[in-house]
Design an enzyme around this catalytic site. Structure first.
Site, mmCIF file in Angstrom:
data_model
loop_
_atom_site.group_PDB
_atom_site.id
_atom_site.type_symbol
_atom_site.label_atom_id
_atom_site.label_comp_id
_atom_site.label_asym_id
_atom_site.label_seq_id
_atom_site.Cartn_x
_atom_site.Cartn_y
_atom_site.Cartn_z
ATOM 1 N N LYS A 94 0.843 -1.197 0.000
ATOM 2 C CA LYS A 94 0.000 0.000 0.000
ATOM 3 C C LYS A 94 0.878 1.248 0.000
ATOM 4 O O LYS A 94 1.724 1.420 0.882
ATOM 5 C CB LYS A 94 -0.917 0.016 1.226
ATOM 6 C CG LYS A 94 -2.030 -1.004 1.174
ATOM 7 C CD LYS A 94 -2.874 -0.982 2.436
ATOM 8 C CE LYS A 94 -3.860 0.152 2.441
ATOM 9 N NZ LYS A 94 -4.805 0.044 3.596
ATOM 10 N N ILE A 95 0.640 2.093 -0.981
ATOM 11 C CA ILE A 95 1.377 3.349 -1.118
ATOM 12 C C ILE A 95 0.375 4.503 -1.113
ATOM 13 O O ILE A 95 -0.548 4.528 -1.942
ATOM 14 C CB ILE A 95 2.172 3.391 -2.445
ATOM 15 C CG1 ILE A 95 3.163 2.233 -2.539
ATOM 16 C CG2 ILE A 95 2.866 4.741 -2.611
ATOM 17 C CD1 ILE A 95 4.343 2.329 -1.606
#
Length: 296
Positions: A94-95
């Protein structure tokens, strides 16, 4: 539409996986902290490994980075992927689509997504609040984008002064009808188009909540799906921050590829008072009819 469960609690993951309808897991640092403390895990690392193992191969597990600079996020992503992906080959990183806190650096998330796509590390662009952010993330190569429907509902209701609880359903269709009716009343008073266009109340009613024309989280999901499908991106849309079963139905109707929901919402999707009433009545009638004899 696939269903992910948004939790880091091992007990919830075990039960949800036992249903046979869950396709993946999303986590974040807050969920992990609460789960590790609440379930007495030996360590955060062991807890994450167990999540990956419980999910199993083919069911993505989203793990989030901490850094705010592109190079930091890329390095953390490589570490997380190297450390946990071997468990079940299911780790997605997750960015945050934008890591700016208002002082520049808006592009860092997009740069990280692009580099991780080059490294073939799958990513989930998180904290997406506009279709524009989703478009940029898709162009950068994100495998998933996560529009936060519940957060947008919170924003719109807060700006309109509508009191709400975290898991209260937001009836945005009612809001739209009320706004349209009020606009008709104002237009009925007369006045030129230019005058009406500049009227402060008209402008406010045209965009209730002042959120760039997005009236609700479901509309955010619908707009994101429409754009990415029109331009044939391979990026999948994860409708996120869902707090009510009706939202799950609406994002499914909007064409979301995936909905990620808290375990309590997943359970609530099964409940209906008439279903419960029917079970009670059928059980009572079966007992009176001696139905158990059929199983002897």
């Amino acid at each position: 539409m696939q269903l992910f469960v948004d939790t880091a609690k091992l007990s919830e993951i075990r039960e949800a996986m036992g249903w046979g309808v869950v396709d993946g897991i999303t986590t974040n640092p807050s969920l992990l902290r609460a789960a590790v403390e609440g379930e007495g895990s030996r360590s955060l690392e062991e807890h994450v490994r167990e999540i990956c193992r419980l999910a199993g191969k083919g069911r993505p597990v989203s793990l989030e980075v901490m850094g705010l600079k592109a190079e930091e996020m890329v390095e953390e992503a490589r570490i997380l992927h190297r450390k946990f992906n071997p468990v079940a080959r299911n780790v997605v990183i997750k960015i945050p689509v934008c890591t700016s806190t208002g002082e520049g650096g808006e592009e860092e998330g997009i740069k990280a997504l692009r580099e991780l796509a080059r490294l073939r590390i799958p990513t989930n662009a998180t904290l997406v609040m506009t279709p524009e952010q989703a478009l940029l993330a898709a162009k950068a190569g994100a495998r998933y984008v996560s529009p936060f429907a519940g957060r947008i509902d919170d924003l719109v209701r807060s700006r309109l002064g509508i009191p709400f609880g975290k898991y209260d359903y937001f009836d945005f269709s009612l809001l739209r009808r009320l706004a349209e009716r009020r606009l008709e009343e104002i237009a009925g008073r007369g006045g030129g188009l230019g005058e009406l266009y500049q009227d402060a109340e008209v402008r406010a009613l045209a965009d209730p909540g002042g959120n760039q024309g997005i009236l609700s989280g479901v509309e955010l999901v619908r707009s994101t799906v429409k754009i990415l499908r029109y331009y044939r991106f391979r990026t999948k849309v994860i409708a996120s921050s869902l707090r009510h079963p009706r939202q799950v139905r609406e994002v499914a109707e909007a064409g979301a590829d995936i909905a990620t929901v808290p375990f309590q919402v997943l359970k609530a999707m099964l409940r209906h008072p008439k279903t419960e009433e029917g079970v009670r009545l059928f059980t009572q009638d079966a007992e009176k009819a001696g139905y158990r004899e059929l199983f002897g």
